[in-house]
Design a protein around this motif. Structure first.
Motif, short mmCIF file in Angstrom:
data_model
loop_
_atom_site.label_atom_id
_atom_site.label_comp_id
_atom_site.label_asym_id
_atom_site.label_seq_id
_atom_site.Cartn_x
_atom_site.Cartn_y
_atom_site.Cartn_z
N VAL A 65 -5.67 20.27 108.64
CA VAL A 65 -4.97 21.54 108.57
C VAL A 65 -5.38 22.35 107.35
CG1 VAL A 65 -2.88 20.82 107.32
CG2 VAL A 65 -2.75 22.64 109.04
N GLY A 66 -5.80 21.69 106.30
CA GLY A 66 -6.23 22.40 105.09
C GLY A 66 -7.49 23.22 105.31
N SER A 67 -8.32 22.78 106.22
CA SER A 67 -9.56 23.51 106.49
C SER A 67 -9.48 24.36 107.76
CB SER A 67 -10.73 22.53 106.61
OG SER A 67 -10.50 21.65 107.69
N LEU A 68 -8.32 24.36 108.39
CA LEU A 68 -8.15 25.13 109.63
C LEU A 68 -8.14 26.62 109.30
CD1 LEU A 68 -7.48 25.26 112.69
CD2 LEU A 68 -5.07 25.21 112.04
N GLU A 69 -9.06 27.34 109.88
CA GLU A 69 -9.11 28.80 109.75
C GLU A 69 -8.58 29.35 111.06
OE1 GLU A 69 -9.78 30.56 107.08
OE2 GLU A 69 -10.19 28.72 105.95
N TYR A 70 -7.30 29.69 111.06
CA TYR A 70 -6.66 30.13 112.30
C TYR A 70 -7.15 31.53 112.69
CZ TYR A 70 -3.17 31.32 115.74
OH TYR A 70 -2.55 31.70 116.90
N ASP A 71 -7.70 31.63 113.88
CA ASP A 71 -8.16 32.90 114.43
C ASP A 71 -7.69 32.94 115.88
OD1 ASP A 71 -9.42 35.13 115.39
OD2 ASP A 71 -11.45 34.48 114.87
N PRO A 72 -6.65 33.74 116.17
CA PRO A 72 -6.11 33.77 117.54
C PRO A 72 -7.14 34.18 118.59
CG PRO A 72 -4.90 35.30 116.10
CD PRO A 72 -5.94 34.63 115.27
N ARG A 73 -8.19 34.85 118.19
CA ARG A 73 -9.24 35.22 119.16
C ARG A 73 -10.00 34.00 119.64
NH1 ARG A 73 -12.26 39.25 115.49
NH2 ARG A 73 -11.54 37.64 114.09
#
Length: 201
Positions: A64-72
């Motif tokens: 989760v620390g490296s998760l780059e959330y991009d809804p696209r």
């Protein structure tokens, strides 16, 4: 159904801080039942389902620390679903290597009579999510209303009982029952929409 997992962006950001015990407690409270219920439906025993649930949560914690959330690119639930599917596949692969078939024709007949898994697993995952989201929202709203108000809502909206029957049982007017139902549903709808809007952010 398990507790509902609202995938709020603010929660995902807070999870990056391993010292935010409240965020992690909320995350586990929301997602562990969803994962556990899903894998139990895939015929895992209780202990195996619990182990797999913990493995999935550990995987989230590790990444989760490296998760780059991009809804696209997809939803958090989609990412989590992929983790669950991969862990479930790994578990089954490992189990199959441990257990070799006996070649017994009676066992073969038993296996042939087993129902095939549902083809729409992603759809099922989403249904479980929506059901869990409702359950979570209900837990949040219930302490905020009077017991009679909650019962009027629950019995009419969830159990499907007629308003007249509920009114008689609770000692309320029919109008009061429907007003209680409407007020609780409005609170639930508001809470659910907040969660869904944060997911889209």
């Amino acid at each position: 159904m398990p507790e509902a997992p609202p995938t709020r962006l603010s929660l995902l950001i807070r999870l990056r801080d391993f010292q935010d015990h409240q965020a992690w407690a909320q995350f586990v409270e929301l997602y562990a039942p969803l994962i556990y219920g899903y894998v139990r439906q895939r015929r895992l025993q209780d202990a195996d389902a619990a182990d797999l649930t913990h493995a999935c949560l550990r995987q989230v914690a590790a990444h989760v620390g490296s998760l780059e959330y991009d809804p696209r690119r997809g939803t958090f639930r989609g990412w989590l679903f992929t983790i669950v599917q991969n862990k479930l596949r790994d578990f089954r692969d490992h189990s199959q290597r441990l257990c070799q078939g006996s070649g017994d024709s009676q066992v073969q007949r038993l296996l042939e009579n087993q129902a095939a898994p549902e083809p729409d697993e992603v759809g099922e995952w989403e249904r479980e999510y929506r059901s869990g989201l409702f359950a979570w929202a209900a837990e949040q709203v219930r302490p905020q209303v009077q017991p009679a108000t909650w019962q009027a809502f629950w019995q009419t909206a969830v159990e499907g009982k007629p308003g007249k029957e509920v009114a008689k049982k609770l000692g309320l007017t029919v109008a009061a029952v429907y007003l209680a139902k409407s007020r609780v549903m409005a609170r639930l709808r508001t809470l659910i929409l907040e969660v869904q809007e944060e997911e889209q952010a």
